[in-house]
Design an enzyme around this catalytic site. Sequence first.
Site, PDB file in Angstrom:
ATOM      1  N   ASP A   1       0.810  -1.219   0.000  1.00 20.78           N
ATOM      2  CA  ASP A   1       0.000   0.000   0.000  1.00 20.78           C
ATOM      3  C   ASP A   1       0.851   1.280   0.000  1.00 20.78           C
ATOM      4  O   ASP A   1       0.689   2.152   0.872  1.00 20.78           O
ATOM      5  CB  ASP A   1      -0.901   0.030   1.261  1.00 20.78           C
ATOM      6  CG  ASP A   1      -1.716  -1.243   1.446  1.00 20.78           C
ATOM      7  OD1 ASP A   1      -2.144  -1.818   0.439  1.00 20.78           O
ATOM      8  OD2 ASP A   1      -1.922  -1.637   2.612  1.00 20.78           O
TER       9      ASP A   1
ATOM     10  N   GLU B   1     -11.552   0.151  -3.304  1.00 22.00           N
ATOM     11  CA  GLU B   1     -10.923   0.654  -2.081  1.00 22.00           C
ATOM     12  C   GLU B   1      -9.739   1.510  -2.469  1.00 22.00           C
ATOM     13  O   GLU B   1      -9.640   1.945  -3.629  1.00 22.00           O
ATOM     14  CB  GLU B   1     -10.539  -0.499  -1.140  1.00 22.00           C
ATOM     15  CG  GLU B   1      -9.689  -1.586  -1.769  1.00 22.00           C
ATOM     16  CD  GLU B   1      -9.360  -2.717  -0.809  1.00 22.00           C
ATOM     17  OE1 GLU B   1      -9.761  -2.683   0.357  1.00 22.00           O
ATOM     18  OE2 GLU B   1      -8.652  -3.652  -1.237  1.00 22.00           O
TER      19      GLU B   1
HETATM   20  O1  FUB Z   1      -3.239  -3.615   3.364  1.00 21.75           O
HETATM   21  C1  FUB Z   1      -4.524  -3.977   3.764  1.00 21.75           C
HETATM   22  C2  FUB Z   1      -5.513  -3.653   2.695  1.00 21.75           C
HETATM   23  O2  FUB Z   1      -5.213  -4.366   1.522  1.00 21.75           O
HETATM   24  C3  FUB Z   1      -5.488  -2.215   2.273  1.00 21.75           C
HETATM   25  O3  FUB Z   1      -6.072  -1.380   3.184  1.00 21.75           O
HETATM   26  C4  FUB Z   1      -6.159  -2.343   0.969  1.00 21.75           C
HETATM   27  O4  FUB Z   1      -6.050  -1.199   0.163  1.00 21.75           O
HETATM   28  C5  FUB Z   1      -5.477  -3.566   0.400  1.00 21.75           C
HETATM   29  O5  FUB Z   1      -4.260  -3.256  -0.217  1.00 21.75           O
END
Ligand code: FUB
Length: 446
Positions: A35, A209
């Site tokens: 991320d 997301e």
């Molecule tokens: O790293 C945990 C979660 O996985 C993140 O918050 C999302 O964006 C995905 O990458």
Amino acid sequence: MKHCPKFLLFFGSIVLITLKLTAQNPLIQHMFSADPSARVFGDSVYIYPSHDIIATEGKGRVGWFCMEDYHVFASKNLTDWQDDGIVVTQNKIPWVKENSYSMWAPDCIEKNGKYYFYFPTAPKDTSYGRGFAIGVAVADKPSGPFVPQAEPVKNVHGVDPNVFIDDDGQAYLYWALGNIYGAKLKSNMLELDGEIKTLGTLPGKGLKEGPYLFKRNGIYYLTYPHVADKTEQLEYATGNSPLGEFKVTGVIMDETPGCWTNHQSIIQYKNQWYLFYHSNDYSPSFDKARSIRADSLFFNVDGTIKKVIPTLRGIGVTNAIANIQPDRYSEKSDDVSINFIDTSNRFKGWKTIFEKNGGWIKYNTVDFGKKKLKNVIVKVVSTTGGTLQVHLDNMNGPVISTIVISKTMEWKEIKVPLLNYEAGIHHLIISLKTGANVEVDWMKFE
Ligand code: FUB
């Protein structure tokens, strides 16, 4: 990969350990990272990634994401990265549920000389809402020390915070919880100012997301991972204001085989645009242990984004006197393969295997500098022996070295004088002229 301890500092109880790293893709080669939120602060690029660790019985949820803290990494040349150590850790924040190991995707932004680090995590008190809340820690410098606020941002429930500051100084907070949400931030950067807007013209079907918004030539680009088919691909929508309306515009990066998630940030640094994202290079069979990467990003004349094809070579110029890792190649023939050096410790990195003669591999953008270099040193092993040839720029380019490798069961370093020296930046092509099964760990010039 190269990393060595630099110094230790104590700020209260947080220990900052600075490590020097040299990398292509993945960018961080001594631990998992995911991320990536990349930011240009001053003359450096800083990356604020998540820090995946492996959950074990009693430590996180086995088989799921497990994150305890955040590191920050800095670079001025996109090749040498400095790990400035831990900036925020779960059990030092009073409102965070102890040992929840849920320090998911963060972001950091500068306003009026202060650095605001936003992170989603599990609160201990359900009065903040169920699921994730978003905290803020504030620092005077990009690498901290960061001081966490006593409470998370009110009325925000979700993950993957992202902050954008428009040209008029107004800041916006974005986050995700199935949909993507956005709201103005007050000038203190700690509270919402006004209503929360669901950015509702994005694809309705499939998880979205990881919002990350940037502006270029008056266009607002809202980028996000979206499950259009099986796993997340990076998509974007464009609009003419920070909270939309946004029109779905295209795909930045296709699904990554073997890694369900992806997560992006996009920056311009020294006149080039870059996409930061992640894959699971060090953990091919478990995709909750990820590694961050970066590749160059280009726009079409109409402002649309050209799709980014992930590479192992990544970004930045490699110094000829540093260990060059051909396994992070730009191009190769089919009879050259890449494998881990040691599958019991994948952080030892990869090797290039020239399976039969005629095989070649290309590694772009090596800086030979101005000072005349005299030798090439190659770390090799070969059960049969063979001859490697090093060309500059392309297969028909000058041969700068011919390296004869005798049969050896152990890795060894061979030093050979350079036949030619050419100053400046060149691509390297390494090919196997005779023999078979020649394995190369790294190569450097002196
Ligand atoms: O790293 C945990 C979660 O996985 C993140 O918050 C999302 O964006 C995905 O990458």
